[in-house]
Each structure stands twice: as structure tokens, then as C-alpha cells.
Design a protein around this motif. Structure first.
Motif, PDB file in Angstrom:
ATOM      1  N   UNK A  45      29.266  34.520  48.168  1.00  0.00           N
ATOM      2  CA  UNK A  45      30.367  34.548  47.194  1.00  0.00           C
ATOM      3  C   UNK A  45      29.971  34.142  45.770  1.00  0.00           C
ATOM      4  N   UNK A 206      35.426  40.323  39.766  1.00  0.00           N
ATOM      5  CA  UNK A 206      35.413  39.312  40.832  1.00  0.00           C
ATOM      6  C   UNK A 206      34.578  39.819  41.997  1.00  0.00           C
ATOM      7  N   UNK A 207      33.952  38.900  42.708  1.00  0.00           N
ATOM      8  CA  UNK A 207      33.146  39.291  43.875  1.00  0.00           C
ATOM      9  C   UNK A 207      34.027  40.016  44.883  1.00  0.00           C
ATOM     10  N   UNK A 273      34.967  31.882  37.143  1.00  0.00           N
ATOM     11  CA  UNK A 273      36.065  31.089  37.721  1.00  0.00           C
ATOM     12  C   UNK A 273      35.615  30.549  39.071  1.00  0.00           C
ATOM     13  N   UNK A 274      35.744  29.235  39.272  1.00  0.00           N
ATOM     14  CA  UNK A 274      35.237  28.683  40.529  1.00  0.00           C
ATOM     15  C   UNK A 274      36.147  28.926  41.732  1.00  0.00           C
ATOM     16  N   UNK A 275      35.522  29.213  42.863  1.00  0.00           N
ATOM     17  CA  UNK A 275      36.211  29.321  44.145  1.00  0.00           C
ATOM     18  C   UNK A 275      35.837  28.077  44.953  1.00  0.00           C
ATOM     19  N   UNK A 276      36.709  27.654  45.840  1.00  0.00           N
ATOM     20  CA  UNK A 276      36.491  26.409  46.578  1.00  0.00           C
ATOM     21  C   UNK A 276      36.098  26.684  48.030  1.00  0.00           C
ATOM     22  N   UNK A 289      32.781  32.466  41.124  1.00  0.00           N
ATOM     23  CA  UNK A 289      32.948  33.676  41.933  1.00  0.00           C
ATOM     24  C   UNK A 289      33.306  34.896  41.088  1.00  0.00           C
ATOM     25  N   UNK A 290      33.320  34.727  39.774  1.00  0.00           N
ATOM     26  CA  UNK A 290      33.623  35.864  38.895  1.00  0.00           C
ATOM     27  C   UNK A 290      32.582  35.929  37.781  1.00  0.00           C
TER      28      UNK A 290
ATOM     29  N   UNK B  61      39.329  31.588  53.059  1.00  0.00           N
ATOM     30  CA  UNK B  61      39.524  30.180  52.732  1.00  0.00           C
ATOM     31  C   UNK B  61      38.391  29.321  53.292  1.00  0.00           C
ATOM     32  N   UNK B 145      44.341  22.209  48.996  1.00  0.00           N
ATOM     33  CA  UNK B 145      43.203  21.487  48.439  1.00  0.00           C
ATOM     34  C   UNK B 145      42.398  22.275  47.419  1.00  0.00           C
ATOM     35  N   UNK B 146      42.739  23.530  47.229  1.00  0.00           N
ATOM     36  CA  UNK B 146      41.961  24.376  46.325  1.00  0.00           C
ATOM     37  C   UNK B 146      42.742  24.612  45.030  1.00  0.00           C
ATOM     38  N   UNK B 147      42.080  24.425  43.877  1.00  0.00           N
ATOM     39  CA  UNK B 147      42.756  24.623  42.590  1.00  0.00           C
ATOM     40  C   UNK B 147      42.850  26.098  42.216  1.00  0.00           C
ATOM     41  N   UNK B 148      41.847  26.873  42.570  1.00  0.00           N
ATOM     42  CA  UNK B 148      41.862  28.313  42.280  1.00  0.00           C
ATOM     43  C   UNK B 148      41.879  29.088  43.593  1.00  0.00           C
ATOM     44  N   UNK B 149      42.373  30.292  43.516  1.00  0.00           N
ATOM     45  CA  UNK B 149      42.389  31.192  44.678  1.00  0.00           C
ATOM     46  C   UNK B 149      42.947  30.483  45.918  1.00  0.00           C
ATOM     47  N   UNK B 195      38.451  39.791  48.752  1.00  0.00           N
ATOM     48  CA  UNK B 195      37.311  38.991  49.216  1.00  0.00           C
ATOM     49  C   UNK B 195      37.403  37.547  48.702  1.00  0.00           C
ATOM     50  N   UNK B 196      37.850  37.391  47.465  1.00  0.00           N
ATOM     51  CA  UNK B 196      37.976  36.064  46.872  1.00  0.00           C
ATOM     52  C   UNK B 196      39.441  35.722  46.573  1.00  0.00           C
ATOM     53  N   UNK B 201      41.827  44.229  47.539  1.00  0.00           N
ATOM     54  CA  UNK B 201      40.833  45.094  46.898  1.00  0.00           C
ATOM     55  C   UNK B 201      41.518  46.416  46.542  1.00  0.00           C
TER      56      UNK B 201
END
Lengths: 335, 277
Positions: A45, A206-207, A273-276, A289-290, B61, B145-149, B195-196, B201
Motif C-alpha cells: 500500500x 491513490x493506490x 495522504x497517510x493510511x493507517x 498511500x497517495x 482496514x 482508530x484511523x484518522x484517514x480512510x 483498495x485504500x 475503484x
């Protein structure tokens, strides 16, 4: 003939056993398995392998032999932190209960170009205005605005006050030096107050798959004029290497506006942009991830170059002057 | 001249009268057909609520399972006709789910599941009925718990075979009915988060809604993807012809296109079955 009740009994047993089949078991918590989880997720990712010319499989070959089942949590953390450090990315962190790994090389090896005490003592003074996260003061006939974190939300009222003062001034200086970023929507809102028309400022993708070059299509990133009103006078944006992430995006937004000029050192980057993610031993992590490029296809990950390159002079600081602000004032007065 | 006018007027009046009588006959005939059909059918409403032990995993996730107890409710309209029974089931479930390290997400499901079973003109005898089903279900989850996505979802529309086993019986002079319904989805389409990010998609802000919908659609094919369910209910018939019941349901789904998503739930619900006509 088989009785229906038997058919359904078999069906019930089949469905009850489906959970084992449908729901995969959680990966293990051994150091080797934890290492593999992290390495694989980054491999699939992370968005800058090609751009940074980084061979992640080689990184694995370097670090994995050092993982042992007997190693303690602290040793494992240090190993994983070292591995992530190879990404050279400020948006990469490994968070545990006892420490958080980071790579801050994007500003540590460069001039600071900011003196907070000098700003407070000489430019903001004791009677500066505080409108939410925006601190502002008139420097002669020019309005100076300092914004320290895009994580702090700007309200409509905050921005209206600043715009009203800006309209009564000759020009505006927005100081986002040492602003490490935050919420992109705050950056878009602030920039929209200076946009006279809808403007494309960058493109992002984005990926979309596990391959290092699997990305979705490039999509335009735009700013639109603020509905409450805009300021069309001259605007100077001050940046330094510690202007990161959302601040990099803000610098890029302002750079494309015809009435704005960026001045100082380039921003630190943070264009992904970070993915967790999370590991089975309870640690969490994030990574980019972007990809975002400016209108000349330059990656924002590498920072936004300023229109006018100026460094803070130690000599000027000693005599109580921020020569970057002085340069900004001079540019406004020339216009 | 007056005689001629009176003749024309009378002629128009008679034609209009004939038309009115014809329309009345058509209306009456339609009502009779409808009444005949109505009198040959019966309708019931099943209302149920309970809890669901639910486990889900979304590779987008995490590689860890999230599980917990959710609240689950259903409303089923049952239409019994001479040779077929139709069930229209609206279902809703919501709850907070946790993984083994304590991170959590909120998961919500909304679905419409339709069954059609074919049988002889005696639907209440002990019998196995075969038919088909159509499942439409939307799942959305938000990671805390995740700020993005942090938001992801999936939607499925599929068709497949369905079966129902009915067993009415008496015990201690009380009437009971056992009902088991199973379905297996075979073919359809799915729309899933990318995917993210949350957007599927192919989704683009530039496209119209229809274009986005079509570009985001992916096939649902049994073998790669799975969706099945099994519900068993025990009803106790009340003197008012309504019923009280207990239902145990299993449901499972695996969507392996893109980032794999899987989920498994077992629910226990109290059911009130109301006879409508």
C-alpha cells in the motif's frame, strides 16, 4: 428418499462450521509474524517506492534475518522503526504504548528560518488579535497573520475578521512557517478566501492495487472562491522546511493564485495522504498511500518550492528583525 | 329544426349512457377479479428483534477480525398465494465491534431479502418448498482508530436458490410451527470500497451518478464470492391467529473482489407474527 429434516440438519451443521471457513484466523503475534504483517502491508500500500527508488524487498532481506522469536518488544520496536525509517517519509510512524517512531529528516537537516520569540516580541506584540487559530496584527499598513497548526479549525467568523482587516490594509502576510499540517479542509478554506475563480492547484492519485505502480487515475485538486467573500489584494505566504503535510498543500494552493507569492524556504513535503494499519501485538502505524503532483508534475512529497527564496539571517535576528517578513513587506509595497 | 336538435341530443345522451354502463361493468369485473384473488391469498407481518453475534474482517482496514454483539431487527411481509409464498424481508443491524487488541469499528447493515417458494395448494402441511431468492444488502463500517480512510462499505445484489421447510405440529393441545429457510446466492453484482479509500475503484467526482454506479459495479460469482443464510423459527400460535416465536439465524458473506471482506453472524430474535388478512 432422504427426509427433508436430514437435509436441513446437514445444512445447519454446514452453516455452523462455515465460520471457520469464511472467517480467516488472526495472524499470530510472534515477532516474525508481526514483522511480516508490517512489511507486507507497506509493500502493498505504500505509494512512493518508485518515486524514491526504494527496493522494499531488499529492505526485507536486510532486516528480516535479525528478527528472532526470543526478541523482546523493545528490540522488535527498534528493528521495525529502523525498517520504516528507510522510507524517508514524515508521514510514517510506528506507535506503541511506549514510543512512536518517526523520520523528521525533512526539516532537521535544514535551516530553521523561524524565531517564535522574535515574532511574538516584535511583530505580534502584546495586543495582537486572536481569531480562533489565527493570530494577527497590523505591521504598519500590512496585516500579518500567523497560523501554527492546520489541525486547529478556522471558523467562518475567524476568517471573516481576518478578511475584513485585510481589506483595510495594503496587503497580507500569512506566516505558516513551523506549521506541521493538520486538516486539509482548513487549508482549502483559508486558500479559498484568496481565490477569485475555481482553480486547479494539483493532481492526486491513490493506490489501487498491491503493485508498486498500481494507482487509480490522476484527479484534479481544486480550490473555489469562498462564498462569504474573497480578498484580491497581494498576499505573501511565508514557509520553511517545517511547513509540512497540509501546509505543503496550502503553499501549493496559494502558489497557483495570481495575487499570491510564496517566500522563504521550500516546504518539507508530506504530499502523500497517510493510511493507517494495526499489528496483532497491539501496535499501530501509518504511511503514505497517495501521490500528489503540482501542475508541472513535481511531487509535493518533495516540498513546494517558493517563488522567492529567502533565509532568516542571524544578523537580522540579532538586531530584532525577521528579514523574511521584511522581504514580504517590501514585495507588497512594490506592487 | 327543433325536432332534429332533440334527436341529436337524445342520440348523444344514449351513447354517453352506454359508455357509462360499459365502464361500470369493466370496473365491477375488475373488482370481482381482485376480490377473488384477494380471497385466495393471505398476508402476515413478522416483526422481530434480538441480538447478533457478529464477526467481520475487511482487509482494507486490517488483517484482524472484529467481533461483538449487535442489535438486529427484521420486518417480513409474507404473502401466501395458492401456489406460492412470497417473503419480503427488511433487515437492520448495528453495533460496535472490537478486535483482539482493543481497536474498534462501528458496523451497520441494511438489507432487503426476498424469497419466493412454490408449492401445492396446501402450504401448511409438513413439506419442503423450493424457490428462489434475491438479496440486496449494504454494509458500512467506520473505524474509530484511523484518522484517514476510516470509512468503508460494500453493497451486494444477487440471486440464488432458496428452500423452506415447514413443520406444523401440536403439543399439549397447543399449535406450533417450525420453519427453516435457507438461501444461497449465486450470481449478481457488488460495489465495494476501493483498495485504500471509501470510494469504489472507478468512482470519479467528474462522472454522473449513473456512470459512477456502472463503473463501480463488479460481478458477484459464487465460488469466488459467497453469501448464504439459514433461519430457523419456532412459532406458537395464539388464539387470535397471531403467533409468537423464537428465531435463530446464521448468515455469512465473503466478497473477495479487491480487498477481501468477510463476515459471519448468528442471531437470536423474538418474533411476533401478525395475520393481516
Amino acid at each position: 428418499m432422504v427426509k427433508p429434516i436430514w437435509i436441513f440438519s446437514i445444512l445447519v451443521i454446514f452453516c455452523c462450521s462455515c465460520e471457520q471457513w469464511v472467517m480467516p484466523k488472526d495472524p499470530g503475534t510472534d515477532p516474525v509474524e508481526v514483522f511480516d504483517q508490517l512489511w507486507e502491508d507497506v509493500y502493498e500500500r505504500y505509494s512512493f517506492f518508485d518515486h524514491k527508488n526504494l527496493d522494499w524487498e531488499q529492505v526485507r532481506a536486510q532486516y528480516r534475518p535479525e528478527v528472532e522469536d526470543e526478541m523482546g518488544q523493545l528490540e522488535l520496536y527498534e528493528l521495525l522503526a529502523d525498517m520504516l525509517f528507510e522510507l524517508r517519509d514524515g508521514h510514517v510512524n510506528l506507535s506503541t504504548g511506549f514510543n512512536r517512531s518517526r523520520n523528521w529528516e525533512w526539516y532537521q537537516e535544514f535551516p530553521v528560518n523561524y524565531d517564535e520569540n522574535l515574532i511574538e516580541e516584535v511583530y505580534l506584540g502584546r495586543d495582537y488579535w486572536i481569531s480562533g487559530p489565527l493570530s494577527h496584527q497590523m505591521i504598519g499598513d500590512i496585516l500579518y497573520v500567523n497560523y501554527r497548526s492546520f489541525a486547529q479549525t478556522i471558523s467562518t467568523a475567524n476568517l471573516q475578521v481576518v478578511l475584513e482587516r485585510a481589506r483595510r490594509s495594503r496587503g497580507l502576510i500569512i506566516d505558516v512557517r513551523n506549521n506541521g499540517g493538520g486538516n486539509l479542509s482548513n487549508a482549502s478554506l483559508l486558500a479559498s478566501a484568496f481565490a477569485s475563480e475555481e482553480t486547479v492547484y494539483a493532481r492526486q492519485r491513490i493506490k489501487s492495487g498491491p503493485g508498486t505502480n498500481d494507482f487509480g487515475p490522476w484527479r484534479d485538486m481544486k480550490i473555489s472562491p469562498w462564498e462569504e467573500g474573497t480578498f484580491s489584494g497581494p498576499v505573501i505566504v511565508l514557509t520553511n522546511r517545517r511547513s509540512y503535510s497540509a501546509t505543503t498543500f496550502f503553499a501549493q494552493m496559494m502558489k497557483v493564485l495570481p495575487n499570491a507569492i510564496t517566500l522563504g524556504d521550500q516546504t518539507g513535503g508530506g504530499g502523500g495522504t497517510p493510511v493507517f494499519g494495526e499489528l496483532t501485538n497491539g501496535w499501530t502505524y501509518r504511511f503514505s498511500a497517495t501521490q500528489t503532483v503540482d501542475l508541472e508534475e513535481r511531487q509535493l512529497e518533495d516540498g513546494v518550492l517558493t517563488d522567492l527564496r529567502v533565509d532568516l539571517s542571524e544578523l537580522a535576528v540579532r538586531r530584532g528583525e525577521d528579514n523574511m517578513i521584511s522581504a514580504a513587506i517590501a514585495v507588497i509595497r512594490q506592487q | 329544426m327543433n325536432y332534429l336538435l332533440a334527436y341529436v341530443f337524445l342520440n348523444e345522451f344514449v351513447i354517453m349512457l352506454i359508455k357509462i354502463v360499459f365502464l361500470f361493468k369493466v370496473g365491477l369485473f375488475s373488482c370481482l377479479i381482485a376480490f377473488q384473488a384477494y380471497s385466495q391469498s393471505s398476508g402476515a407481518l413478522h416483526l422481530s428483534t434480538g441480538i447478533q453475534d457478529f464477526t467481520t474482517r475487511d482487509q482494507g482496514f486490517s488483517s484482524m477480525n472484529y467481533g461483538g454483539i449487535r442489535t438486529a431487527s427484521k420486518a417480513i411481509f409474507q404473502l401466501n398465494k395458492a401456489h406460492k409464498t412470497e417473503l419480503f424481508q427488511f433487515e437492520f443491524a448495528y453495533g460496535n465491534l472490537k478486535n483482539r487488541i482493543g481497536n474498534s469499528l462501528n458496523g451497520m447493515s441494511i438489507g432487503l431479502l426476498n424469497h419466493t417458494f412454490y408449492h401445492r395448494n396446501k402450504p401448511l402441511e409438513r413439506k419442503l418448498h423450493w424457490g428462489w431468492s434475491n438479496q440486496n444488502v449494504f454494509h458500512i463500517r467506520s473505524h474509530n482508530g484511523f484518522s484517514n480512510y476510516s470509512l468503508r462499505y460494500d453493497y451486494l445484489t444477487a440471486f440464488g436458490p432458496s428452500a423452506r421447510y415447514l413443520w406444523p405440529f401440536q403439543w399439549e393441545e397447543q399449535r406450533f410451527e417450525w420453519e427453516t429457510i435457507a438461501h444461497l446466492q449465486v450470481l449478481g453484482f457488488q460495489i465495494k470500497s476501493g483498495y485504500i479509500g471509501a470510494d469504489p475503484e472507478g468512482f470519479s467526482e467528474e462522472n454522473a451518478a449513473t456512470g459512477n454506479f456502472l463503473k463501480s459495479m463488479k460481478p458477484f460469482i459464487i465460488g469466488r464470492d459467497w453469501s448464504m443464510g439459514l433461519n430457523s423459527s419456532l412459532y406458537w400460535s395464539l388464539p387470535s391467529e397471531n403467533s409468537l416465536g423464537l428465531r435463530y439465524g446464521l448468515s455469512m458473506m465473503a466478497l473477495n473482489e479487491g480487498q477481501p471482506v468477510s463476515r459471519f453472524g448468528s442471531a437470536l430474535e423474538l418474533v411476533l407474527k401478525v395475520k393481516l388478512w
